[in-house]
Design a protein around this motif. Structure first.
Motif, PDB file in Angstrom:
ATOM      1  N   UNK A 217      43.237  23.548  77.068  1.00 15.24           N
ATOM      2  CA  UNK A 217      43.528  23.433  75.636  1.00 15.24           C
ATOM      3  C   UNK A 217      44.852  24.117  75.305  1.00 15.24           C
ATOM      4  N   UNK A 218      45.720  23.373  74.629  1.00 12.38           N
ATOM      5  CA  UNK A 218      46.993  23.951  74.190  1.00 12.38           C
ATOM      6  C   UNK A 218      46.796  24.599  72.825  1.00 12.38           C
ATOM      7  N   UNK A 219      47.229  25.834  72.704  1.00 20.89           N
ATOM      8  CA  UNK A 219      47.120  26.563  71.438  1.00 20.89           C
ATOM      9  C   UNK A 219      48.524  26.726  70.855  1.00 20.89           C
ATOM     10  N   UNK A 220      48.735  26.136  69.705  1.00 19.48           N
ATOM     11  CA  UNK A 220      50.047  26.195  69.062  1.00 19.48           C
ATOM     12  C   UNK A 220      49.936  26.989  67.768  1.00 19.48           C
ATOM     13  N   UNK A 221      50.745  27.998  67.663  1.00 21.64           N
ATOM     14  CA  UNK A 221      50.862  28.730  66.394  1.00 21.64           C
ATOM     15  C   UNK A 221      52.133  28.221  65.724  1.00 21.64           C
ATOM     16  N   UNK A 222      51.950  27.518  64.617  1.00 19.18           N
ATOM     17  CA  UNK A 222      53.125  27.073  63.872  1.00 19.18           C
ATOM     18  C   UNK A 222      53.746  28.286  63.186  1.00 19.18           C
ATOM     19  N   UNK A 223      55.071  28.359  63.179  1.00 22.43           N
ATOM     20  CA  UNK A 223      55.689  29.442  62.412  1.00 22.43           C
ATOM     21  C   UNK A 223      55.539  29.141  60.934  1.00 22.43           C
ATOM     22  N   UNK A 224      55.821  30.115  60.105  1.00 23.48           N
ATOM     23  CA  UNK A 224      55.894  29.843  58.672  1.00 23.48           C
ATOM     24  C   UNK A 224      57.123  28.976  58.409  1.00 23.48           C
ATOM     25  N   UNK A 225      56.988  28.070  57.442  1.00 22.17           N
ATOM     26  CA  UNK A 225      58.163  27.322  56.990  1.00 22.17           C
ATOM     27  C   UNK A 225      58.941  28.127  55.955  1.00 22.17           C
ATOM     28  N   UNK A 226      58.391  29.291  55.561  1.00 21.81           N
ATOM     29  CA  UNK A 226      58.997  30.038  54.457  1.00 21.81           C
ATOM     30  C   UNK A 226      59.625  31.358  54.823  1.00 21.81           C
ATOM     31  N   UNK A 227      58.841  32.250  55.491  1.00 21.92           N
ATOM     32  CA  UNK A 227      59.378  33.594  55.733  1.00 21.92           C
ATOM     33  C   UNK A 227      58.806  34.230  56.994  1.00 21.92           C
ATOM     34  N   UNK A 228      59.503  35.255  57.474  1.00 18.55           N
ATOM     35  CA  UNK A 228      59.052  36.025  58.638  1.00 18.55           C
ATOM     36  C   UNK A 228      58.626  37.424  58.181  1.00 18.55           C
ATOM     37  N   UNK A 229      57.926  38.120  59.077  1.00 20.83           N
ATOM     38  CA  UNK A 229      57.413  39.460  58.771  1.00 20.83           C
ATOM     39  C   UNK A 229      58.032  40.427  59.788  1.00 20.83           C
ATOM     40  N   UNK A 230      58.620  41.512  59.295  1.00 20.98           N
ATOM     41  CA  UNK A 230      59.400  42.399  60.170  1.00 20.98           C
ATOM     42  C   UNK A 230      58.507  43.129  61.177  1.00 20.98           C
ATOM     43  N   UNK A 231      59.153  43.629  62.243  1.00 23.65           N
ATOM     44  CA  UNK A 231      58.411  44.372  63.270  1.00 23.65           C
ATOM     45  C   UNK A 231      57.830  45.671  62.699  1.00 23.65           C
ATOM     46  N   UNK A 232      58.419  46.192  61.631  1.00 24.01           N
ATOM     47  CA  UNK A 232      57.873  47.409  61.006  1.00 24.01           C
ATOM     48  C   UNK A 232      56.498  47.138  60.411  1.00 24.01           C
ATOM     49  N   UNK A 233      56.306  45.910  59.954  1.00 20.60           N
ATOM     50  CA  UNK A 233      55.043  45.561  59.302  1.00 20.60           C
ATOM     51  C   UNK A 233      54.050  44.916  60.255  1.00 20.60           C
ATOM     52  N   UNK A 234      54.550  44.247  61.292  1.00 20.01           N
ATOM     53  CA  UNK A 234      53.666  43.402  62.100  1.00 20.01           C
ATOM     54  C   UNK A 234      54.130  43.381  63.557  1.00 20.01           C
ATOM     55  N   UNK A 235      53.168  43.562  64.448  1.00 18.21           N
ATOM     56  CA  UNK A 235      53.403  43.492  65.892  1.00 18.21           C
ATOM     57  C   UNK A 235      54.069  42.147  66.242  1.00 18.21           C
ATOM     58  N   UNK A 236      54.988  42.201  67.210  1.00 17.03           N
ATOM     59  CA  UNK A 236      55.635  40.970  67.664  1.00 17.03           C
ATOM     60  C   UNK A 236      54.812  40.383  68.821  1.00 17.03           C
ATOM     61  N   UNK A 237      54.315  39.161  68.635  1.00 13.91           N
ATOM     62  CA  UNK A 237      53.517  38.504  69.676  1.00 13.91           C
ATOM     63  C   UNK A 237      54.275  37.302  70.230  1.00 13.91           C
ATOM     64  N   UNK A 238      54.778  36.483  69.313  1.00 15.69           N
ATOM     65  CA  UNK A 238      55.527  35.287  69.703  1.00 15.69           C
ATOM     66  C   UNK A 238      56.961  35.422  69.230  1.00 15.69           C
ATOM     67  N   UNK A 239      57.479  34.350  68.614  1.00 18.94           N
ATOM     68  CA  UNK A 239      58.870  34.348  68.154  1.00 18.94           C
ATOM     69  C   UNK A 239      58.874  34.359  66.629  1.00 18.94           C
ATOM     70  N   UNK A 240      59.652  35.273  66.091  1.00 15.85           N
ATOM     71  CA  UNK A 240      59.685  35.403  64.633  1.00 15.85           C
ATOM     72  C   UNK A 240      60.872  34.620  64.084  1.00 15.85           C
ATOM     73  N   UNK A 241      60.633  33.347  63.790  1.00 15.13           N
ATOM     74  CA  UNK A 241      61.628  32.562  63.068  1.00 15.13           C
ATOM     75  C   UNK A 241      60.914  31.449  62.317  1.00 15.13           C
ATOM     76  N   UNK A 242      61.494  31.015  61.222  1.00 15.42           N
ATOM     77  CA  UNK A 242      60.867  29.957  60.429  1.00 15.42           C
ATOM     78  C   UNK A 242      61.122  28.599  61.067  1.00 15.42           C
TER      79      UNK A 242
END
Ligand SMILES: [Fe+2]
Ligand SMILES: [Fe+2]
Length: 279
Positions: A217-242
């Protein structure tokens, strides 16, 4: 139809007072207009704050209606409120039947099924899971009959929250229990999905782009089309870009492309919150 092209957008968080998020949606709209997929799925957090502002949901609906392509939507926690979890604190805005009904009245059905190009597509409301609302049981019953009806076809599942971080039985942690489908609903869902030919689980919610395969099974996390959340607020797991995700389904095959349409801006959540504080 031997090929079905689907574009997934997610976490648009639309509200008419957020010009930057609206501008990003217009870039997304131009890309969709140029590429004309068969369907657009918004996998949740369609609106900025549905529980307190019906206008956000109606505004989001008007922007989706302007797209030249049919859309289906799924609710996110910012549309109908969040799930209670076994280990985390109670959500500030818990999911409710009234918020769910508002979503349905404005944006349409919050769970759906259709078939195309030899595939069975299922969209689920992931926020009612573990809620104890009557619709939680109703949706599981509905899902049981839909999976039986798939009759061995490959299944593509869409829902707002990813099922898990790395493994279906990852322990729930207090800090991140709100990020995934909560237990014990997750285990029940995993058991049901284990009996069918599940090829794709497409979610959003984390505002990070990620794409991995577990078993078949392929698991895809779509990024937000609107905004990203900084590393100060949220652990980096994948790629942070819209951006957005494009899928090409053919009988027994699937292609996935992560796309960043021109003009999109990586707005940081901090900028949005600064604007809200100033308003
Ligand atoms: Fe979101
Ligand atoms: Fe979310």
């Amino acid at each position: 139809m031997s090929e079905f092209r689907l574009t997934q957008i997610s976490d648009t968080h639309l509200g008419r007072r957020f010009a930057g998020l609206v501008a990003n949606f217009h870039c997304i709209s131009e890309h969709i207009d140029a590429t004309r997929p068969d369907l657009v799925v918004n996998s949740g957090d369609v609106s900025f704050d549905g529980p307190t502002s019906r206008d956000d949901v109606e505004f989001a609906k008007s922007l989706h209606d302007a797209l030249p392509v049919q859309c289906r939507h799924l609710p996110g926690n910012h549309d109908i409120g969040d799930n209670p979890t076994a280990v985390g604190p109670a959500p500030a805005s818990p999911v409710s039947e009234a918020h769910r009904q508002q979503f349905r009245a404005v944006l349409g059905e919050d769970h759906w099924q259709f078939e195309a190009a030899g595939w069975c597509f299922i969209g689920l409301n992931s926020l009612v899971m573990n809620s104890g609302l009557a619709f939680e049981t109703e949706q599981f019953d509905w899902l049981t009959s839909q999976l039986a009806g798939a009759k061995g076809k490959p299944v593509a599942l869409f829902l707002h929250k990813p099922l898990f971080l790395n493994l279906p039985d990852d322990p729930e942690l207090t800090e991140t229990s709100f990020r995934y489908v909560p237990q014990p609903a997750r285990q029940r869902l995993a058991q049901m999905l284990g009996e069918i030919d599940l090829r794709l689980v497409a979610g959003g919610h984390v505002h990070q782009r990620r794409d991995f395969t577990f078993r078949h099974t392929r698991h895809v996390w779509a990024p937000s089309a609107g905004f990203v959340i900084s590393d100060q607020r949220q652990q980096r797991i994948g790629i942070k870009e819209v951006g957005l995700v494009e899928y090409r389904f053919q009988p027994d095959s699937l292609e996935v492309r992560h796309v960043r349409p021109p003009g999109l801006v990586d707005i940081d959540l901090d900028e949005i919150q600064a604007q809200m504080a100033a308003d």
